[in-house]
Design a protein around this motif. Structure first.
Motif, mmCIF file in Angstrom:
data_model
loop_
_atom_site.group_PDB
_atom_site.id
_atom_site.type_symbol
_atom_site.label_atom_id
_atom_site.label_comp_id
_atom_site.label_asym_id
_atom_site.label_seq_id
_atom_site.Cartn_x
_atom_site.Cartn_y
_atom_site.Cartn_z
ATOM 1 N N GLN A 56 11.076 15.120 29.827
ATOM 2 C CA GLN A 56 9.979 14.726 28.946
ATOM 3 C C GLN A 56 10.487 14.040 27.672
ATOM 4 O OE1 GLN A 56 6.369 15.869 29.888
ATOM 5 N NE2 GLN A 56 7.664 15.491 31.646
ATOM 6 N N MET A 57 11.434 13.091 27.832
ATOM 7 C CA MET A 57 12.017 12.383 26.703
ATOM 8 C C MET A 57 11.880 10.872 26.880
ATOM 9 S SD MET A 57 13.300 14.724 24.798
ATOM 10 C CE MET A 57 14.858 14.956 24.050
ATOM 11 N N ALA A 63 11.058 13.455 22.174
ATOM 12 C CA ALA A 63 10.172 14.168 23.103
ATOM 13 C C ALA A 63 8.825 13.452 23.207
ATOM 14 C CB ALA A 63 9.964 15.599 22.636
#
Length: 164
Positions: A56-57, A63
């Motif tokens: 999730q980056m 992020a």
């Protein structure tokens, strides 16, 4: 793939330098070898994009913006749903995140119908949640892009292939 980059940004300059460096090395290879190394680089890039989406980056290491909380948390018989699934689980699979290549180019990205969903999130556009649902503006969540590690992966793959 990283279509949100400004043409004058440092990342754009790095990619241009990498492209020039790689084109000199690839020009020395015959078409079969070039295709083999292109395919290997594309697969490595897809794998790194999948891992980054899983964590999730963004490509810059930031992020993703969290989802908005849902109002309908009650499921069957008054139970409250508590699962927090990561975003884009299905989108990052090999079925949707594809490699396309020809003799001179490689592309790693979303093609077809899922490309619309990816584009909405990549650029933070508006879309409907359901067919007749309300229009919602999504937060920008860069799914695809080149990180420093991706550029190093490309260089390492090319050098490894030329040495062998």
């Amino acid at each position: 793939m990283a279509g949100t980059q400004n043409r004058n940004s440092p990342m754009s300059d790095d990619l241009k330098t990498l492209e020039q460096w790689a084109s000199v090395l690839l020009a020395q290879l015959d078409p079969a070898q070039r295709r083999k190394v292109n395919l290997q680089v594309a697969q490595d890039l897809r794998r790194s994009q999948q891992q980054r989406i899983k964590t999730q980056m963004t490509p810059e290491g930031i992020a993703y913006t969290a989802r908005k909380p849902r109002k309908d948390l009650r499921g069957k018989k008054g139970r409250i749903k508590r699962q927090k699934a990561a975003m884009f689980n299905k989108l990052r699979t090999n079925t949707h995140l594809k490699v396309k290549e020809d003799g001179n180019e490689i592309a790693v990205g979303f093609f077809g119908r899922v490309a619309r969903i990816a584009r909405v999130h990549q650029f933070g556009l508006g879309d409907r949640v359901a067919k007749d649902g309300p229009e919602v503006r999504y937060a920008e969540r860069r799914l695809l892009g080149f990180s420093t590690a991706d550029r190093e992966t490309i260089q390492d793959a090319l050098l490894k292939h030329i040495k062998s």
